[in-house]
Design a protein around this motif. Structure first.
Motif, mmCIF file in Angstrom:
data_model
loop_
_atom_site.group_PDB
_atom_site.id
_atom_site.type_symbol
_atom_site.label_atom_id
_atom_site.label_comp_id
_atom_site.label_asym_id
_atom_site.label_seq_id
_atom_site.Cartn_x
_atom_site.Cartn_y
_atom_site.Cartn_z
ATOM 1 N N PRO A 19 7.391 15.907 -0.330
ATOM 2 C CA PRO A 19 8.572 16.227 -1.129
ATOM 3 C C PRO A 19 9.272 17.522 -0.711
ATOM 4 O O PRO A 19 10.455 17.711 -1.020
ATOM 5 N N ARG A 20 8.582 18.385 -0.006
ATOM 6 C CA ARG A 20 9.194 19.651 0.426
ATOM 7 C C ARG A 20 10.003 19.499 1.711
ATOM 8 O O ARG A 20 10.706 20.429 2.120
ATOM 9 N N LEU A 66 0.318 9.864 -2.375
ATOM 10 C CA LEU A 66 1.001 10.557 -1.285
ATOM 11 C C LEU A 66 1.425 11.964 -1.694
ATOM 12 O O LEU A 66 1.315 12.911 -0.910
ATOM 13 N N GLY A 67 1.889 12.101 -2.917
ATOM 14 C CA GLY A 67 2.279 13.424 -3.384
ATOM 15 C C GLY A 67 1.112 14.392 -3.399
ATOM 16 O O GLY A 67 1.258 15.574 -3.052
ATOM 17 N N ALA A 68 -0.061 13.900 -3.786
ATOM 18 C CA ALA A 68 -1.249 14.752 -3.809
ATOM 19 C C ALA A 68 -1.676 15.140 -2.397
ATOM 20 O O ALA A 68 -2.040 16.300 -2.141
ATOM 21 N N LEU A 69 -1.625 14.201 -1.454
ATOM 22 C CA LEU A 69 -2.019 14.516 -0.081
ATOM 23 C C LEU A 69 -1.030 15.475 0.582
ATOM 24 O O LEU A 69 -1.396 16.191 1.519
ATOM 25 N N ALA A 70 0.193 15.486 0.108
ATOM 26 C CA ALA A 70 1.165 16.443 0.655
ATOM 27 C C ALA A 70 0.759 17.880 0.352
ATOM 28 O O ALA A 70 1.160 18.811 1.057
ATOM 29 N N GLU A 71 -0.058 18.066 -0.682
ATOM 30 C CA GLU A 71 -0.520 19.404 -1.050
ATOM 31 C C GLU A 71 -1.692 19.870 -0.206
ATOM 32 O O GLU A 71 -1.987 21.072 -0.160
ATOM 33 N N GLY A 72 -2.374 18.931 0.464
ATOM 34 C CA GLY A 72 -3.506 19.321 1.293
ATOM 35 C C GLY A 72 -4.582 18.254 1.310
ATOM 36 O O GLY A 72 -4.476 17.234 0.614
ATOM 37 N N PRO A 73 -5.644 18.436 2.111
ATOM 38 C CA PRO A 73 -6.724 17.453 2.212
ATOM 39 C C PRO A 73 -7.383 17.210 0.862
ATOM 40 O O PRO A 73 -7.545 18.139 0.063
ATOM 41 N N ARG A 74 -7.758 15.936 0.616
ATOM 42 C CA ARG A 74 -8.398 15.597 -0.657
ATOM 43 C C ARG A 74 -9.564 14.648 -0.425
ATOM 44 O O ARG A 74 -9.486 13.732 0.406
ATOM 45 N N SER A 112 0.832 -1.206 0.000
ATOM 46 C CA SER A 112 0.000 0.000 0.000
ATOM 47 C C SER A 112 0.865 1.254 0.000
ATOM 48 O O SER A 112 0.593 2.216 -0.725
ATOM 49 N N LEU A 113 1.920 1.258 0.801
ATOM 50 C CA LEU A 113 2.840 2.399 0.807
ATOM 51 C C LEU A 113 3.517 2.574 -0.547
ATOM 52 O O LEU A 113 3.619 3.685 -1.070
ATOM 53 N N GLN A 114 3.979 1.479 -1.107
ATOM 54 C CA GLN A 114 4.661 1.546 -2.394
ATOM 55 C C GLN A 114 3.735 2.056 -3.495
ATOM 56 O O GLN A 114 4.106 2.938 -4.288
ATOM 57 N N VAL A 115 2.540 1.516 -3.543
ATOM 58 C CA VAL A 115 1.588 1.903 -4.582
ATOM 59 C C VAL A 115 1.132 3.348 -4.397
ATOM 60 O O VAL A 115 1.002 4.099 -5.361
ATOM 61 N N ALA A 116 0.915 3.766 -3.159
ATOM 62 C CA ALA A 116 0.502 5.149 -2.906
ATOM 63 C C ALA A 116 1.571 6.130 -3.356
ATOM 64 O O ALA A 116 1.262 7.223 -3.848
ATOM 65 N N GLN A 117 2.827 5.746 -3.204
ATOM 66 C CA GLN A 117 3.913 6.611 -3.667
ATOM 67 C C GLN A 117 3.992 6.622 -5.190
ATOM 68 O O GLN A 117 4.080 7.682 -5.823
ATOM 69 N N ARG A 118 3.931 5.454 -5.813
ATOM 70 C CA ARG A 118 4.106 5.354 -7.264
ATOM 71 C C ARG A 118 2.933 5.969 -8.040
ATOM 72 O O ARG A 118 3.130 6.519 -9.128
ATOM 73 N N THR A 119 1.726 5.880 -7.484
ATOM 74 C CA THR A 119 0.558 6.400 -8.194
ATOM 75 C C THR A 119 0.333 7.887 -7.969
ATOM 76 O O THR A 119 -0.537 8.483 -8.613
ATOM 77 N N GLY A 120 1.067 8.490 -7.050
ATOM 78 C CA GLY A 120 0.916 9.910 -6.787
ATOM 79 C C GLY A 120 -0.037 10.248 -5.661
ATOM 80 O O GLY A 120 -0.287 11.428 -5.388
#
Length: 355
Positions: A112-113, A55-63, A45-53
């Protein structure tokens, strides 16, 4: 000289509440079920969440999960299930309005920041899945993976070396301080140094220091990018080639041999130490950072999992500090100092000066 040991990390069930704690103590909890069944979906789940984006999207804010899935071209139900698994780890959380967001602790490692971002390393572990599928072949027939034999232009090198760079950033300042350089030292040889973070840390701490990194073409190509991005290209250079064959091009005031000997046989290790000794000035230290095998009588710990990983991905093994110290002595070095590191509790830094 042996430094005080940092207690090793351990892996095991963590009880949630008094009843579970009592059950665990009494041996009533079938821990093998959880270890075998739950570790796989957690990792994937961690790997897929990273590869599919995700986690990157959640880093920008709630979704909103449905909107997030649509934005990334994913299926909504599968996205929610993966998010829920990661929420159990504490990296994300679900808000009362149904949106998901990254937690403060999650941001430390997954945004990523963040200066401690580990996303590339996390993505790289996706490759491990197929490797571990061959674990039974390793146990039965000795068949292993050769992760360093990929073509120089294989995309794998990007995730592998950048992931290792992100890990190295967490400990490089402490490691650099532990390396005993003589007054006036100005050059270091970094064998299999890849990303160059440990060399760059030495350069940051010692004005006038310059580093030469030796590594394979695929690794060196990514390493050169990382060094340039860090603004250190004028002080850190790469020599491309096999560490057993390439001309080291000069004489040096120190040498680093980090996280490589677990991929080598004892004969190769001695040969490497001797090659390095030939280009070290008298009194210059050889510093060998690695995971070492436990001494007789010591219990297995979390480092044992890394030991299995190294054996799976090279066919070699981890060695005791006594063994490596002896090989250093046989290769032209003096007494060995063994140092523990707060940021790398399962590793040891062996230091011996060229004689």
């Amino acid at each position: 000289m042996m430094a005080d040991r940092v207690p090793p990390m351990r892996l095991g069930a963590i009880p949630d509440g008094l009843v579970e704690r009592i059950g665990l103590l009494l041996g009533k909890v079938p821990t093998p079920i959880g270890e075998a069944m739950y570790s796989m979906p957690v990792a994937r789940s961690l790997q897929v969440a990273q590869r599919t984006g995700i986690l990157g999207a959640l880093a920008e804010g709630p979704r909103d999960p449905a909107e997030l899935a649509e934005h990334l071209g994913l299926q909504a139900k599968g996205t929610v299930r993966v998010l829920d698994v990661i929420a159990t780890l504490g990296h994300v959380k679900q808000n009362p309005d149904g949106t998901y967001e990254m937690t403060a602790s999650g941001r430390r490692w997954l945004d990523p920041r963040s200066d401690t971002y580990l996303g590339d390393f996390l993505a790289d572990t996706y490759e491990y899945w197929d490797w571990y599928a061959g674990l039974e072949d390793l146990v039965r027939d000795g068949k292993h993976v050769e992760l360093h034999e990929k073509a120089a232009d294989d995309p794998y090198w990007q995730s592998y070396i950048r992931g290792q760079y992100q890990l190295a950033r967490l400990s490089s300042a402490e490691v650099a301080k532990a390396i005993p350089l003589a007054k006036g030292a100005h050059s270091v040889l970094d064998v299999a140094g890849a990303h160059g973070e440990f060399s760059m840390a030495l350069c940051r701490q010692h004005e006038g220091m310059r580093a030469t990194i030796v590594d394979l073409p695929g690794s060196a190509r990514v390493g050169e990018e990382i060094v340039a991005e860090a603004g250190m290209a004028e002080r850190v250079r790469h020599l491309v080639g096999d560490m057993f064959q390439v001309d080291y091009d000069g004489h040096y005031d120190a040498a680093l041999c980090f996280n490589i000997i677990h991929h080598l046989s004892p004969e190769q290790i001695r040969a490497l130490f001797q090659r390095i000794r030939a280009v070290l000035r008298p009194g210059a230290p050889l510093c060998v950072l690695d995971l070492y095998d436990r001494e007789g009588g010591q219990r297995a710990n979390l480092a044992s999992i890394l030991g299995l990983f190294f054996h799976l991905t090279s066919g070699a093994d981890t060695y005791t500090t006594d063994e490596v110290s002896r090989w250093m002595g046989e290769s032209g070095y003096g007494s060995v100092e063994i140092k523990s590191l707060r940021t790398l509790p399962d590793l040891r830094l062996l230091v011996a000066k060229a004689v």
